[in-house]
Design an enzyme around this catalytic site. Structure first.
Site, PDB file in Angstrom:
ATOM      1  N   GLY A 128       0.914  -1.031  -0.032  1.00 15.90           N
ATOM      2  CA  GLY A 128      -0.105  -0.182  -0.100  1.00 15.90           C
ATOM      3  C   GLY A 128       1.136   0.960   0.084  1.00 15.90           C
ATOM      4  N   ASN A 129       0.718   2.177   0.361  1.00 13.59           N
ATOM      5  CA  ASN A 129       1.107   3.632   0.086  1.00 13.59           C
ATOM      6  C   ASN A 129       0.574   4.787   1.515  1.00 13.59           C
ATOM      7  OD1 ASN A 129      -1.252   5.680  -1.320  1.00 13.59           O
ATOM      8  ND2 ASN A 129      -0.741   4.454  -2.347  1.00 13.59           N
ATOM      9  N   ARG A 130       0.987   5.516   1.453  1.00  6.14           N
ATOM     10  CA  ARG A 130       0.941   6.912   2.447  1.00  6.14           C
ATOM     11  C   ARG A 130      -0.611   7.336   2.589  1.00  6.14           C
ATOM     12  NH1 ARG A 130       4.690   5.872   6.055  1.00  6.14           N
ATOM     13  NH2 ARG A 130       6.722   5.052   5.473  1.00  6.14           N
ATOM     14  N   SER A 131      -1.059   7.710   1.090  1.00  7.46           N
ATOM     15  CA  SER A 131      -2.139   8.082   0.836  1.00  7.46           C
ATOM     16  C   SER A 131      -3.383   8.680   2.124  1.00  7.46           C
ATOM     17  CB  SER A 131      -2.851   7.870  -0.306  1.00  7.46           C
ATOM     18  OG  SER A 131      -4.015   8.773  -0.737  1.00  7.46           O
TER      19      SER A 131
END
Ligand code: PMT
Length: 408
Positions: free
Chosen positions: A207-210
């Site tokens: 995933g990512n930090r958005s």
């Protein structure tokens, strides 16, 4: 520090005004609360006085030597009315001044924002529709209410927008009083927000930090400018659904691609603010991957569809109408090959969208933050700098550019 007047109408949502008052006092503003008499049937005077740190009056005959019915409006930098009931808006639209709040509304020359809350029938009644129009014609901002559970078991349009959203929009009006024109009335806007999660096994994912804050800000501002907004949201921070916006939830890039492909054929504007994973695990394990000695097993990756590029291609092929405005984002860090803007220019050429919003990320920038900064690059070569400001403010600047090229 600004002078904020918070007007409170007599509706069940009056208790939600407490969070809005708290937001503005905690942000360092000087807050005066002016409830109507009926608002005090729902929340006591002491609560408003304690939260604002200022005395609370409802009539024009208290503290007469200070002339509060004129002074409070004249000195205000923002008047925010939440909840704005049908009766209160009717009195304000008619120019009545029969209590301290309506008198203040007549003397205010600062941005005035009404956050309506009432039953759907009241909101849709021609009298209220006309009053809302009159207030807008007089320069006030009347927010689009949310849909959802009302006082009783009934649901529908007329619910007070989330207090955090009202506070953000109030802050926006302080920063930029002309931020919410009704220039997107009826325009269909499709926004993606948040991050995608690409599963590895039943408990793990890439995933990512958005946080979704930038995409939500776009959806919120577009809806408040009159657009019919659909928001396709991936993984986000704990954000309330923006008022008047249809929210669709997805998890993976493939799910986002499917939603956008279906909905892009019926939109006037597509804004891809989501942080989409470029890659996903080639296979997803049915059961939790076990630790196997000390050497981790390598993860083989597959490429995700480029959703933005696919939309541009579909438009070129005639599958999406030629007038649809397509806006991409570029999250860039800069490296030995060039700076953030250089990479943004290259990405605009590669993706082929109409506008590309370039924002610098890394070092605590953009991802998860309340503020953002960057540039809007247009396919014609125009470049507009976006100074550091709230994501809501940045959203309104992006929508200005969209509005400028939208063919209607
Ligand atoms: O959510 P926040 O915490 O508020 O942070 C906001 C943000 C930094 C996520 C946002 O402002 C932003 O930059 N979003 C795009 C992030 C991104 O994925 O950038 P990119 O440079 O990797 O992708 C370029 C564009 O192609 C984007 O519009 C992206 O949505 C799109 N894309 C990317 C990959 C892919 N497979 N398909 C796509 O459509």
């Amino acid at each position: 520090m600004s002078n904020i007047v918070i007007g409170v109408g007599g509706g069940i949502a009056a208790y939600k005004a407490c969070s809005i008052i708290r937001h503005f006092t905690e942000s360092g503003h000087h807050v005066r609360v002016i409830p109507t008499e009926s608002a005090l049937e729902f929340v006591g005077r002491a609560t408003f006085e304690a939260l604002s740190g200022n005395p609370v009056q409802t009539g024009v005959f208290a503290d007469v030597p200070q002339v509060p019915h004129v002074r409070l409006g004249q000195e205000a930098d923002l008047v925010l009315v939440a909840p704005a009931t049908a009766d209160l808006m009717a009195r304000a639209a008619a120019g009545r001044a029969d209590d301290l709040l309506t008198a203040t509304l007549l003397t205010a020359r600062c941005p005035v924002v009404f956050a309506p809350a009432m039953h759907t029938e009241m909101w849709e009644h021609p009298a209220t529709v006309a009053n809302v129009q009159t207030l807008r014609d007089h320069g006030a901002t009347v927010l689009t209410p949310a849909s959802g559970r009302l006082t009783g078991a009934d649901t529908g349009a007329g619910r007070l927008p989330d207090p955090q959203e009202i506070a953000l929009l109030g802050e926006l009006m302080l920063e930029r009083p002309d931020a919410l024109p009704r220039d997107l009335e009826g325009v269909r806007v499709l926004v993606s927000a948040g991050g995608t999660r690409e599963p590895l096994d039943p408990v793990r994912f890439l995933g990512n930090r958005s946080s979704g804050k930038q995409g939500y800000a776009l959806a919120r501002a577009a809806a408040q400018r009159g657009a019919r907004v659909t928001l396709v949201a991936g993984t986000t921070a704990d954000l309330a659904d923006p008022a008047g916006v249809d929210v669709i939830r997805i998890t993976t890039a493939d799910q986002l691609a499917a939603e956008i492909a279906t909905r892009a054929t019926e939109t006037d504007v597509l804004i891809m603010a989501a942080a989409v994973a470029d890659f996903k695990p080639l296979s997803v394990a049915d059961s939790k991957i076990k630790k196997n000695g000390d050497r981790p097993a390598p993860i083989e990756l597959d490429t995700n569809p480029d959703i933005l590029r696919a939309a541009v291609t579909a438009r070129a092929a005639g599958d999406i109408t030629a007038e649809t405005v397509i806006v991409g984002f570029a999250a860039e860090t800069g490296d030995e090959h060039g700076g953030v803007l250089d990479h943004g220019r290259e990405k605009l050429a590669r993706k082929g969208c109409d506008l590309l919003v370039v924002n610098a990320v890394g070092d605590g920038k953009a991802f998860g933050m309340d503020d953002n900064t960057g540039w809007i690059l247009a396919d014609g070569g125009q470049e507009t700098a976006l100074p550091l400001g709230s994501k809501t403010l940045m959203a309104t600047r992006i929508l200005d550019s969209v509005s400028g090229i939208l063919k209607r």
